[in-house]
Enzyme design. Structure first.
Site, PDB file in Angstrom:
ATOM      1  N   GLY A 122      -1.566   2.451  -3.548  1.00  0.00           N
ATOM      2  CA  GLY A 122      -2.735   1.828  -2.925  1.00  0.00           C
ATOM      3  C   GLY A 122      -3.272   1.059  -3.611  1.00  0.00           C
ATOM      4  N   TYR A 123      -4.249   0.326  -2.693  1.00  0.00           N
ATOM      5  CA  TYR A 123      -5.100  -0.856  -3.344  1.00  0.00           C
ATOM      6  C   TYR A 123      -6.574  -0.587  -3.396  1.00  0.00           C
ATOM      7  CZ  TYR A 123      -0.580  -3.133  -4.292  1.00  0.00           C
ATOM      8  OH  TYR A 123       0.875  -3.617  -4.597  1.00  0.00           O
ATOM      9  N   LEU A 124      -7.322  -0.619  -4.355  1.00  0.00           N
ATOM     10  CA  LEU A 124      -8.702  -0.630  -4.099  1.00  0.00           C
ATOM     11  C   LEU A 124      -9.385  -2.115  -3.892  1.00  0.00           C
ATOM     12  CD1 LEU A 124      -9.210   1.809  -7.262  1.00  0.00           C
ATOM     13  CD2 LEU A 124      -9.896   2.208  -5.084  1.00  0.00           C
ATOM     14  N   GLU A 160      -7.826   0.950   0.221  1.00  0.00           N
ATOM     15  CA  GLU A 160      -7.953   0.248   1.446  1.00  0.00           C
ATOM     16  C   GLU A 160      -6.771   0.655   2.374  1.00  0.00           C
ATOM     17  OE1 GLU A 160      -7.314  -3.780   0.148  1.00  0.00           O
ATOM     18  OE2 GLU A 160      -9.343  -3.982  -0.572  1.00  0.00           O
ATOM     19  N   ASN A 194       3.353  -6.457  -2.844  1.00  0.00           N
ATOM     20  CA  ASN A 194       3.042  -5.158  -2.432  1.00  0.00           C
ATOM     21  C   ASN A 194       1.782  -5.145  -1.615  1.00  0.00           C
ATOM     22  OD1 ASN A 194       5.199  -2.747  -3.139  1.00  0.00           O
ATOM     23  ND2 ASN A 194       5.199  -4.258  -4.686  1.00  0.00           N
TER      24      ASN A 194
END
Length: 155
Positions: free
Chosen positions: A28-30, A82, A144
């Site tokens: 996942g992406y912060l 996110e 990604n």
């Protein structure tokens, strides 16, 4: 700390028979803005926090910093990410002097199979296997971070 890579679509599952490694990845992406991404990844029994800078004009190079973290830390960080967790299996395939990382995506990105190769320079010559298709290095839709917000099944 500069990553140089090229990305390609994959045209068949033949790579699976050639793979020497296979790991499930959840990430996942912060932060997923193009100028900088902060990624949390669990790959097999290891976890990483990665920061990447903006891509070069060619789309092949960018700053990358990565640090291994504890799995329980990564699981906690994934809860802060996110919307749009990436779920995929990564196969590693040796071709000539290089190793391709081939990602088979699931969930909202089902149907996408993409290969990446890391290089020492943007002009380095490398062997292309038969299952390698169209190059998508410059197409940011195949990052990604983009896929986490704009699912492949909705294209």
């Amino acid at each position: 700390m500069i990553e140089i890579e090229r990305k390609f679509l994959v045209t068949s599952n033949a790579f699976k028979e050639e793979a020497f490694s296979k790991n499930r990845i959840k990430q996942g992406y912060l932060s997923a803005v193009p100028e900088r991404t902060v990624r949390v990844r669990i790959k097999g029994n290891k976890a990483f926090l990665t920061i990447k800078g903006a891509s070069s004009e060619s789309g092949m190079s960018r700053f990358e910093w990565e640090k291994e973290v504890l799995i329980n830390e990564a699981e906690s960080l994934l809860l802060l990410c996110e919307k749009g967790i990436i779920d995929k299996t990564r196969y590693e395939v040796k071709v000539g002097e290089h190793t391709y990382e081939v990602d088979e995506f699931y969930g909202e990105n089902e149907g996408l199979i993409m290969a990446e190769i890391e290089l020492k320079s943007e002009t380095e010559i490398f062997e292309k296997p038969l299952w390698l298709g169209q190059e998508v290095t410059r197409d940011s839709r195949y990052y990604n971070a983009y896929l986490s917000k704009n699912s492949f099944i909705n294209w």
